[in-house]
Design an enzyme around this catalytic site. Structure first.
Site, PDB file in Angstrom:
ATOM      1  CD  GLU A  82      -1.781  -2.257   1.630  1.00 22.70           C
ATOM      2  OE1 GLU A  82      -0.236  -2.568   1.877  1.00 22.70           O
ATOM      3  OE2 GLU A  82      -2.344  -3.180   1.936  1.00 22.70           O
ATOM      4  CG  PHE A 144     -10.218  -9.708  11.339  1.00 21.24           C
ATOM      5  CD1 PHE A 144      -9.082  -9.934  11.802  1.00 21.24           C
ATOM      6  CD2 PHE A 144     -10.568  -9.708   9.959  1.00 21.24           C
ATOM      7  CE1 PHE A 144      -8.072 -10.495  10.986  1.00 21.24           C
ATOM      8  CE2 PHE A 144      -9.462 -10.017   9.031  1.00 21.24           C
ATOM      9  CZ  PHE A 144      -8.284 -10.473   9.503  1.00 21.24           C
ATOM     10  CD  GLN A 145      -7.587  -7.300   7.737  1.00 19.93           C
ATOM     11  OE1 GLN A 145      -8.457  -7.170   7.003  1.00 19.93           O
ATOM     12  NE2 GLN A 145      -6.311  -7.890   7.497  1.00 19.93           N
ATOM     13  CE  LYS A 194     -17.373  -6.935   2.954  1.00 15.48           C
ATOM     14  NZ  LYS A 194     -16.908  -8.351   3.541  1.00 15.48           N
ATOM     15  CG  MET A 501      22.552  12.691   4.847  1.00 13.88           C
ATOM     16  SD  MET A 501      23.586  13.763   4.111  1.00 13.88           S
ATOM     17  CE  MET A 501      22.944  14.177   2.684  1.00 13.88           C
TER      18      MET A 501
END
Length: 602
Positions: A82, A144-145, A194, A501
């Site tokens: 993602e 969940f999630q 959803k 760096m």
């Protein structure tokens, strides 16, 4: 930032024309009542969306399904992570000026976008991020999630929506694109449970927006512009300091007319590269922590500095009280919050850079700057960018040769670190869309996926991703994305096996105590590329082979290619202004004495 879940007054009135009048088997989508996800896709179509970059998951399945059932021409590009999706959308947006669109699922799918959202927020890049969410009945119950992505992203978005009514979706989509792309652009998040994306949508697909208090169009204050013009006309040693805002407003033609009319030198920030051709005689290149010595010295000696679309960030100004302290300071910016935030200014104008410059040009003429320009030419000759070609393979040498071969005609993206600064120094940007880099956030892993986004936007242009071995390993999984879509992105991995760096800072300020910078275990990036179908790998180890390898990469267009350049392991970027120090503390070469620890952050 507000959560918008406003009742839709048109719910029932608008429903009838969307319902099928006669019962038919498998009616076409246009005859059905759309569900929320299908209405969302229709809204994206109305916004002219070409691509969605995303990764699917349970809470977002209805939206992914709608990309099939609606028969939309919007192309879904499946990525491998993602974060990559957000950087690809970012690169696409910076090139086209249109919001990049990301679609992911809930929980970790959503939180993986935070780095890319922050990157876009810091650099004012338009983006719309769609996230799936658990059903509304389970919100706040650790389903969940489930992740409070609305709250998690709150500090790094321009606006956020948590949509709780299906009928709000068409309006929210319309508003999100408007907010993301107007005024000072930025990312907008839309979190969709959803059950909301699955429910029936009976509202108008082109509803009015409901944005009280949001007025991004600010008329130019002509009196303020006249005041700026009067100050300019008194100057004999002016400098125009140009930032990303000029590129966002597409004001490069106006900027060039202004600079040439005034005969004023131009220096750019890291993100302003391309706003003014760096091959132009009036160009001083980039200023700041690792900018050219002559640009920084010009800031010390100028009698007027006018910032256009730059927010005076800390890597530019060093110690704020000492920045151009004896000069007249002018600031032009679309965001009123930036005025007097970092630097107190004598004159300012809030507005779109293109509109302000159009008005300003009417009131100025050539200044008496001949002596100033001659002096600056002398500084360019006295303090040029330089490097040694002998010894180990130098990043600067490769980038210098790449600049000569591409002639400023390529789009160049970078990660963050030494390679980024050397690319900014040695690769002259000529075209307005020729340079993409993560500025404010300093995001490692940005360069390669941003190059993919740029290649989607400009499929016929040559795109180079200049990356370090550290940053590339954070998002190199998107090689698969580039291969699937046969994108001929050229990836130059400047592989010093270090977080270079950070190592440089440890050497200069922490008595060379290396800690957490040795990237032992790097893969052979050329062989890695060859594992992907359609990708090509090259290995570069000698200065004598630089042009040959670069040309072979330029000639390969059947997919991405990766050059693994085994460069000198320990080298330092100069000039350098230590963090938190003033411009007059600039270091031009390796110091011969111990340096104090920097007081600035980075």
């Amino acid at each position: 930032m507000t959560t918008l879940a406003v009742a839709d007054k048109t719910l029932d009135q608008k429903a009838d024309h969307l319902r099928p009048q006669v019962e038919v088997k498998n009616p076409p989508i246009s005859k059905q009542v759309l569900d929320g996800a299908q209405a969302l896709v229709k809204g994206l179509e109305r916004q002219g969306v070409e691509y969605i970059w995303g990764l699917s998951g349970g809470a977002a399945i209805p939206i992914f399904d709608a990309l099939v059932t609606t028969g939309t021409k919007i192309k879904l590009v499946l990525v491998r992570h993602e974060q990559g999706a957000t950087h690809i959308a970012d690169g696409y947006a910076r090139i086209t000026g249109r919001p990049g669109v990301v679609l992911v699922t809930s929980g970790p799918g959503a939180t993986n976008t935070v780095t890319g959202i922050m990157t876009a927020h810091m650099d004012s890049v338009p983006m719309v991020v769609l996230t799936g969410q658990t059903i509304t009945a389970m919100l706040g119950k650790d389903a969940f999630q489930e992740a409070d992505v609305f709250g998690i992203t709150m500090p790094v978005v321009k606006h956020s929506y948590l949509v709780k009514r299906t009928n709000d979706i068409p309006r929210v989509i319309k508003e999100a694109f408007y907010i993301a792309s107007t005024g000072r652009p930025g990312p907008v998040l839309i979190d969709i449970p959803k059950d909301v994306s699955s429910g029936p949508c009976t509202s108008d697909l082109d509803p009015p927006m409901d944005l009280p208090g949001y007025n991004p169009f600010i008329p130019v204050d002509k009196d303020r512009v006249k005041g700026i013009a009067e100050a300019l006309l008194k100057s004999k040693r002016p400098v125009l300091l140009v930032g990303h805002g000029v590129l966002i407003s597409r004001a490069w033609d106006q900027l060039r007319r202004l600079a040439e009319t005034l005969q004023a030198p131009v220096t750019t920030t890291l993100l302003g590269k391309g706003a003014f051709p760096e091959t132009h005689p009036l160009s001083l290149g980039m200023l700041g922590m690792h900018g050219t010595a002559y640009a920084n010295k010009a800031m010390l000696e100028c009698d007027l500095v006018m910032s256009i679309g730059s927010r005076f960030d800390d890597r530019i100004i060093g110690q704020a009280p000492k920045f151009c302290r004896d000069a007249v300071r002018i600031h032009i910016d679309i965001d009123a919050a930036e005025i007097n935030k970092m630097i107190k200014v004598h004159h300012w104008c809030v507005g779109d850079a293109k509109e302000v410059l159009e008005e300003l040009i009417k009131h100025v003429r050539k200044l008496d700057t001949d002596a100033w320009l001659n002096h600056l030419d002398g500084l360019k000759k006295k303090f040029p960018l330089k490097y040694k070609k002998y010894g180990g393979l130098k990043m600067q040498y490769i980038l210098d040769e790449l600049d000569k071969l591409t002639g400023g005609n390529a789009i160049v993206t970078t990660d963050v670190g030494q390679h980024q600064m050397w690319a900014a120094q040695f690769m002259k940007t000529v075209r307005p869309d020729g340079w993409l880099s993560s500025g404010g956030a300093g995001t490692m892993g940005y360069g390669f996926p941003a190059a993919i986004g740029a290649q989607f936007a400009k499929p016929h242009d040559m795109v180079w991703a200049v990356v370090g071995d550290g940053g590339f390993q954070m998002t190199m999984c998107e090689l698969a994305t580039a291969c699937v879509h046969k994108l001929p992105v050229k990836v130059l991995v400047l592989n010093n096996h270090y977080l270079g760096m950070v190592r440089q800072w440890q050497e200069l300020f922490f008595e060379n105590r290396e800690s957490g910078v040795d990237l032992e275990g790097n893969p052979d990036f050329a062989k890695l590329a060859e594992c992907y179908p359609g990708a090509k790998g090259f290995t570069l180890k000698r200065g004598a082979d630089i042009r040959k390898i670069l040309k072979r990469a330029m000639d390969y267009n059947d997919g991405p290619c990766v050059i693994n350049a085994e460069v000198e392991k320990a080298d330092n970027v100069y000039p350098m202004i230590p963090a938190g120090r003033a411009i007059e503390d600039m270091i031009l070469e390796p110091p011969k004495h111990k340096l104090e620890k920097p007081t600035g952050s980075t």
